[in-house]
Every structure is written in structure tokens, then in C-alpha cells.
Design a protein around this motif. Structure first.
Motif, short mmCIF file in Angstrom:
data_model
loop_
_atom_site.label_atom_id
_atom_site.label_comp_id
_atom_site.label_asym_id
_atom_site.label_seq_id
_atom_site.Cartn_x
_atom_site.Cartn_y
_atom_site.Cartn_z
N THR A 220 0.82 -1.22 0.00
CA THR A 220 0.00 0.00 0.00
C THR A 220 0.85 1.27 0.00
O THR A 220 0.39 2.33 -0.40
N GLN A 221 2.11 1.15 0.49
CA GLN A 221 3.01 2.31 0.60
C GLN A 221 2.42 3.37 1.52
O GLN A 221 2.63 4.58 1.31
N GLU A 222 1.68 2.94 2.52
CA GLU A 222 1.19 3.85 3.55
C GLU A 222 0.93 3.04 4.82
O GLU A 222 0.76 1.81 4.76
N PHE B 82 -9.40 0.24 4.00
CA PHE B 82 -8.02 -0.23 4.03
C PHE B 82 -7.03 0.87 3.70
O PHE B 82 -5.93 0.91 4.26
N PHE B 83 -7.40 1.76 2.79
CA PHE B 83 -6.50 2.84 2.36
C PHE B 83 -6.88 4.16 3.00
O PHE B 83 -8.05 4.43 3.26
N LYS B 84 -5.87 5.00 3.20
CA LYS B 84 -6.12 6.36 3.71
C LYS B 84 -6.18 7.37 2.58
O LYS B 84 -6.96 8.31 2.63
N HIS B 85 -5.31 7.20 1.57
CA HIS B 85 -5.13 8.25 0.57
C HIS B 85 -5.43 7.75 -0.85
O HIS B 85 -5.04 6.64 -1.21
N GLN B 86 -6.07 8.61 -1.61
CA GLN B 86 -6.36 8.31 -3.01
C GLN B 86 -5.07 8.05 -3.79
O GLN B 86 -5.03 7.18 -4.66
N LYS B 87 -4.01 8.76 -3.46
CA LYS B 87 -2.74 8.63 -4.18
C LYS B 87 -2.21 7.20 -4.11
O LYS B 87 -1.58 6.71 -5.06
N SER B 88 -2.46 6.53 -3.00
CA SER B 88 -1.99 5.15 -2.85
C SER B 88 -2.71 4.22 -3.82
O SER B 88 -2.11 3.30 -4.38
N LEU B 89 -3.99 4.47 -4.03
CA LEU B 89 -4.75 3.70 -5.02
C LEU B 89 -4.23 3.98 -6.43
O LEU B 89 -4.07 3.06 -7.24
N GLU B 90 -3.98 5.24 -6.70
CA GLU B 90 -3.45 5.61 -8.02
C GLU B 90 -2.09 4.96 -8.26
O GLU B 90 -1.80 4.50 -9.37
N ASN B 91 -1.28 4.91 -7.22
CA ASN B 91 0.05 4.30 -7.34
C ASN B 91 -0.04 2.82 -7.69
O ASN B 91 0.82 2.29 -8.40
N LEU B 92 -1.10 2.14 -7.23
CA LEU B 92 -1.30 0.73 -7.54
C LEU B 92 -2.13 0.53 -8.81
O LEU B 92 -2.60 -0.58 -9.09
N PRO C 215 -8.31 1.66 -11.36
CA PRO C 215 -9.00 2.45 -12.39
C PRO C 215 -9.42 3.81 -11.84
O PRO C 215 -9.71 3.96 -10.65
N LYS C 216 -9.46 4.78 -12.74
CA LYS C 216 -9.82 6.15 -12.34
C LYS C 216 -11.18 6.19 -11.65
O LYS C 216 -11.37 6.91 -10.66
N LYS C 217 -12.12 5.39 -12.15
CA LYS C 217 -13.46 5.37 -11.55
C LYS C 217 -13.40 4.98 -10.08
O LYS C 217 -14.07 5.57 -9.23
N ILE C 218 -12.58 3.98 -9.75
CA ILE C 218 -12.44 3.52 -8.36
C ILE C 218 -11.79 4.62 -7.52
O ILE C 218 -12.21 4.87 -6.38
N CYS C 219 -10.78 5.28 -8.06
CA CYS C 219 -10.07 6.33 -7.32
C CYS C 219 -10.99 7.51 -7.02
O CYS C 219 -10.97 8.07 -5.91
N VAL C 220 -11.80 7.91 -8.00
CA VAL C 220 -12.73 9.03 -7.80
C VAL C 220 -13.81 8.65 -6.78
O VAL C 220 -14.15 9.43 -5.88
N LEU C 221 -14.34 7.43 -6.92
CA LEU C 221 -15.35 6.94 -5.96
C LEU C 221 -14.78 6.94 -4.55
O LEU C 221 -15.44 7.37 -3.60
#
Length: 407
Positions: free
Chosen positions: A227-229, A251-261, A264-270
Motif C-alpha cells: 500500500t506504501q502507507e 483499508f487505504f487512507k489516501h487516493q494517491k496510494s490507489l493511483e500508485n497501484l 482504475p480512475k473510476k475507483i479512485c474518484v469513488l
């Protein structure tokens, strides 16, 4: 024990009458032994791809050359498909993932000993039964995940096996053998060599496991390398429904961590919208406040945030759901499309396109606070009283624009 479908029986029959061997192998054998219906079937043979292809075409199977370089073809018949791969030995590995060289072998044991875990290194044929040189049946019986041979070597060959061990533990409820666990922590830095897409894929499967909480607690250090966080909240996994977006939200705190993995953009925006919405729930005490929140968020992130909020604040979440039901039952407006006044009507009245968005927003703020005012006649009169044609000058007596339903 092994109930094979008609096409699979036919496939075995063809090979049994030929000079070649054929076995079911890997996850499908493991699933059969656990009483789980396999989702797909992998087979292995001492026949080279051209030999298998020739044999199958003679018996009216279609053949796809899905991975000739890797010794794999796919046999198709009656909408059923089966991957058949030649026994092989892997030599050397590139970036702890791909073998540098594949050598085809005539011995089944060579193929089984290159596999990840003993539970996945069992072969089966109807005539020869189970072939289990690495005690995979015992591992399944004891619910244990143990590498075939030297664990560190297996992880050095393919670092993704580290996450596969965690994923199998989470999904099957098996424990990881002490020697394999020690190797996981010793080899953890190899994870940096893997592609983000592969890490994401394994993490998703892990999070959907019934035992994800227990495994995450034990292997938090490994998951944080993915996750890098810092993972601060694992408890939610005990009660969260098996919805991937919900589990990612916790599980995640930051959107950037999702983007790093590479999610999809839709998941990150949601994710981002749901996080914002979740924070806003603390300030919701009545219908009007809830409607102003709903004005700014679509129902998908709102509902996702509310489901997550309910895990820790069930009473408050129930109150918000009750307010939402009241709003819905009364058909109270909270989106521009709910307004009785439409942009086309404002254009017909002579208002410029650039004015219309501002006017409709002001109208929406007004009717959110006072739903009774959501009538075409009333809103047209209000707009004429407050906005000049051809500009968006607010003409309210106190010189203020509408904010949150107040003038």
C-alpha cells in the motif's frame, strides 16, 4: 471423488490411448480435494504442443495456440476449454517474476517441484490417481500453506508468491507454515520488483477473503509494503461486507496510494468522494443538512460512505438512513434535475446561458431549505425578482446571493 465432465473424460481417454500422459494439476486438484467445484481446469502433459495439437485435432477438438512459447495450448469442445501445458523446468528468473528459460521435460515430478505451494503441487489422472510427491494432501488436511522445497528460493523465483501465500491464507482460512512465514519476512523487499497491476490484483483477492482481518493483523508489515502507507484501521475487516470498494475505503487512507497501484480512475474518484462524504456525516443532524450534502455527491459514493460509517457508528448511520427515507418519501429536491424550473425555461425567458447555472444553483439552495417553493410559477417569480436579464447581478435587498437556502 473426482467427478469429471464429459469433455474432460473424453480428453483423458484420448491421451490414455496415445503414447502421452495427461494430468489435472494445481488449483483444480486442490479444490476437488477440499470439496470445492473448480472454476477452471489446468492440465499438464509430457506431449509437446505440436504433439498435443495433432492428437486433439484428430479427435475433433478445436485448439487455440494460447502460449506456444510457454508450452501451452487450449483445447475447446462444446463451450468447454482446457489449458494443457507441457511438463517444464524453469531456469533463472527475471526481476523475481519471469523465468529466463523454459526447458520442457518428460517427467511429471520436474513440473510439480517448480510450483509454489505443496497444496498446489498435486496431479491427478483417472487411471493413475493422485500423484503427490510433496505431501500436498497432508497440507490440505492440516490446512497449511507450505512452499514446495526451499521457501526462500520459491520467493526469489517469483516474489508474487509472497502475496499469494497471504491471499490463500485469507481466502481458504489456512495457516502459513512457520518456515514459509520466516521466508516471507526475509524476502519481503522482493515485492518492489513486481508490477503495480499484479500487486493490485493480489491485494483485491486478499481483501475479499473471509479471514482477511486475521492475516492482515499478522502480516501488516508486508501489506504496508504494497500500500506504501501506514495501515491504521484493520478492525473494520471483521464486519465489513464482501464489497471490494467498501474494503478499499477502509483499508487505504489516501487516493494517491490507489493511483500508485494503478486502480482504475473510476475507483479512485469513488474512493475520494466517499472519503469526503464520510467526514461530512459528523455535521448531519437534520434533513436540510443532509440534502445539502446530497446536492454535492452522487448516491454511489454517498451509499458507500454510509455503509462504512455504519460499521463504527451504527446508530448515527441509522439516523441518517431514516432522514434519507423521509426525504425520498416526501420527494424533496436536492439535485438540479429535481427543480421544477429548468434551464430551457430560463433561456426562453431571455437569460443568457452563462447565467443559467448560477441561477439554478441559487434556486436549488432555496428549495432545499424550503421544499414547498419548488413550483415553476413561484421560482420564475423569484428569479425575475432577483436576477436581471443578460447578467447575473443579484438584486436581493441585502445584496447577497443565495447560500444554503438563506437570502
Amino acid at each position: 471423488m473426482f467427478e469429471l465432465d464429459k469433455e474432460l473424460k473424453e480428453l483423458f481417454g484420448i491421451y490414455e490411448k496415445s503414447p502421452y500422459e495427461l494430468y489435472l494439476v494445481g488449483g483444480c486438484v486442490r479444490d476437488y480435494l477440499m470439496g470445492i467445484a473448480p472454476k477452471d481446469y489446468d492440465l499438464t502433459s509430457n506431449a509437446l504442443v505440436n504433439e498435443s495439437k495433432e492428437l486433439l485435432l484428430k479427435h475433433h477438438f478445436r485448439v487455440l495456440e494460447t502460449g506456444i512459447k510457454h508450452g501451452t495450448i487450449t483445447a475447446l469442445k462444446n463451450n468447454q476449454s482446457y489449458e494443457i501445458t507441457t511438463f517444464r523446468i524453469e531456469k533463472g528468473h527475471i526481476k523475481h517474476r519471469k523465468p529466463k528459460e523454459l526447458v520442457f521435460s518428460a517427467r511429471l515430478t520436474d513440473d510439480l517441484k517448480r510450483r509454489d505451494f505443496s497444496m498446489n503441487a498435486i496431479a491427478y489422472s483417472p487411471t493413475k490417481g493422485l500423484i503427490d510427491p510433496f505431501k500436498g494432501q497432508s497440507a490440505i488436511k492440516n490446512q497449511m500453506i507450505e512452499c514446495v522445497g526451499e521457501a526462500r528460493l520459491r520467493f526469489f523465483e517469483d516474489a508474487l508468491r509472497i502475496l499469494r501465500a497471504l491471499r490463500f491464507s485469507a481466502t481458504l482460512g489456512f495457516k502459513i507454515a512457520p518456515s514459509t512465514k520466516r521466508a516471507i519476512f526475509a524476502c519481503k523487499d522482493l515485492l518492489k520488483h513486481l508490477s503495480k497491476e499484479r500487486l493490485q490484483n493480489e491485494l483485491n483477492k486478499f481483501l475479499m477473503g473471509k479471514n482477511a482481518y486475521e492475516v492482515a493483523k499478522e502480516y501488516q508489515e508486508i501489506l504496508e509494503l504494497v500500500t506504501q502507507e501506514k495501515i491504521e484501521n484493520l478492525g473494520f475487516l471483521k464486519n465489513a461486507s464482501f464489497n471490494l470498494e467498501l474494503r478499499l475505503l477502509g483499508f487505504f487512507k489516501h487516493q494517491k496510494s490507489l493511483e500508485n497501484l494503478r486502480y482504475p480512475k473510476k475507483i479512485c474518484v469513488l474512493f475520494l468522494k466517499a472519503k469526503e462524504c464520510h467526514k461530512a456525516f459528523l455535521n448531519i443532524h437534520n434533513k436540510t443538512e443532509l440534502k445539502f450534502l446530497l446536492k454535492n455527491y452522487d448516491l454511489e459514493p454517498f451509499n458507500l460512505a454510509l455503509d462504512f460509517y455504519a460499521l463504527k457508528n451504527p446508530k448515527r448511520a441509522l439516523k441518517i438512513k431514516s432522514l434519507l427515507k423521509e426525504i425520498s418519501n416526501a420527494n424533496e429536491p436536492f439535485k438540479k434535475e429535481h427543480l421544477a424550473l429548468k434551464g430551457g425555461t430560463l433561456q426562453n425567458l431571455g437569460y443568457q446561458r452563462q447565467q443559467i447555472g448560477e441561477i439554478l444553483n441559487a434556486c436549488l439552495n432555496l428549495v432545499i431549505a424550503h421544499p414547498k417553493n419548488n413550483s415553476l410559477e413561484w421560482l420564475i417569480k423569484w428569479v425575475k425578482d432577483h436576477y436581471l436579464l443578460n447578467d447575473a447581478i443579484n438584486l436581493s435587498p441585502i445584496g447577497k446571493k443565495i447560500t444554503n437556502g438563506k437570502t
